[in-house]
Enzyme design. Sequence first.
Site, mmCIF file in Angstrom:
data_model
loop_
_atom_site.group_PDB
_atom_site.id
_atom_site.type_symbol
_atom_site.label_atom_id
_atom_site.label_comp_id
_atom_site.label_asym_id
_atom_site.label_seq_id
_atom_site.Cartn_x
_atom_site.Cartn_y
_atom_site.Cartn_z
ATOM 1 N N LYS A 1 0.857 -1.185 0.000
ATOM 2 C CA LYS A 1 0.000 0.000 0.000
ATOM 3 C C LYS A 1 0.888 1.228 0.000
ATOM 4 O O LYS A 1 1.722 1.409 0.891
ATOM 5 C CB LYS A 1 -0.847 0.014 1.271
HETATM 6 C C1 E4P Z 1 -8.487 0.174 3.672
HETATM 7 O O1 E4P Z 1 -7.719 -0.120 2.797
HETATM 8 C C2 E4P Z 1 -8.331 1.387 4.493
HETATM 9 O O2 E4P Z 1 -7.046 1.461 5.042
HETATM 10 C C3 E4P Z 1 -9.361 1.489 5.574
HETATM 11 O O3 E4P Z 1 -10.583 0.993 5.111
HETATM 12 C C4 E4P Z 1 -9.486 2.917 6.087
HETATM 13 O O4 E4P Z 1 -10.609 3.001 6.902
HETATM 14 P P1 E4P Z 1 -10.897 4.237 7.861
HETATM 15 O O5 E4P Z 1 -11.258 5.416 7.017
HETATM 16 O O6 E4P Z 1 -12.031 3.764 8.706
HETATM 17 O O7 E4P Z 1 -9.638 4.493 8.665
#
Ligand code: E4P
Length: 237
Positions: A85
């Site tokens: 990521k």
């Molecule tokens: C997924 O890839 C994200 O990191 C995650 O869903 C972020 O979620 P949040 O906005 O609740 O922190």
Amino acid sequence: MELFIDTANLEEIKEAASWGVISGATTNPKIFSKEREIGDFRKKILQIMEIGDFPLSVETTAEDYLGMVEEAKEYASWHQNIVIKIPMGIEGLKAVNILEKEENVKTNVTAIMATNQAILASLAGATYASIFYGRVADCGYDPITVIKDTSQLFAAKNIKTKIIVGSIRNMLDINKALLAGAHIVTVPFQFLKKMAVNLKTEATIKEFNDIWKDMREKGLVRLRTEKRVPILTLVNR
Ligand code: E4P
């Protein structure tokens, strides 16, 4: 249509994997922080990888592209199913360009809030582009429009980058994201469980089972494997 699980919790990933409904997992530093103490990060990642043959997104935290590339290469060397990521932004795009085109490392460009960003992520070569549903809405914009525009554009231009929708805040977000064209929605375990359980379904199944139990108790139905008690045995007792 695919669902990923948005967690780093081993039990949650194992449980969801056993239902046969998830085909990947996503994490970020905040998600790992929910695990309290992680200790050896590599060991933790490899424990997740033992659960099944699926992509696991692990996020870099370096702020410059060279740092991101180094961090990414280290994580990617731990297991072939690790996807890196990379945060959306200029440094992130440079890192994706190198990782995808020179290092053979799959990337997931994260924290995307707009279709413009998703376009750049795809052109840089990202395998996945993660649109943050809840956080787009926090800005006062409509996540459905962002997902729909991105998915229509990717389809029209035959772009291979898969759209993941994360930052799910309620059950309806999941359906709406998929209807808007998300290839994948990454779902926290609490919502996966809620998707499976419905009070009306439970009441209905209980109604049917109670009727069946009553029929069996009254001797109105027997299973084939159940033996009849011979009448003579009863008489001789
Ligand atoms: C997924 O890839 C994200 O990191 C995650 O869903 C972020 O979620 P949040 O906005 O609740 O922190």
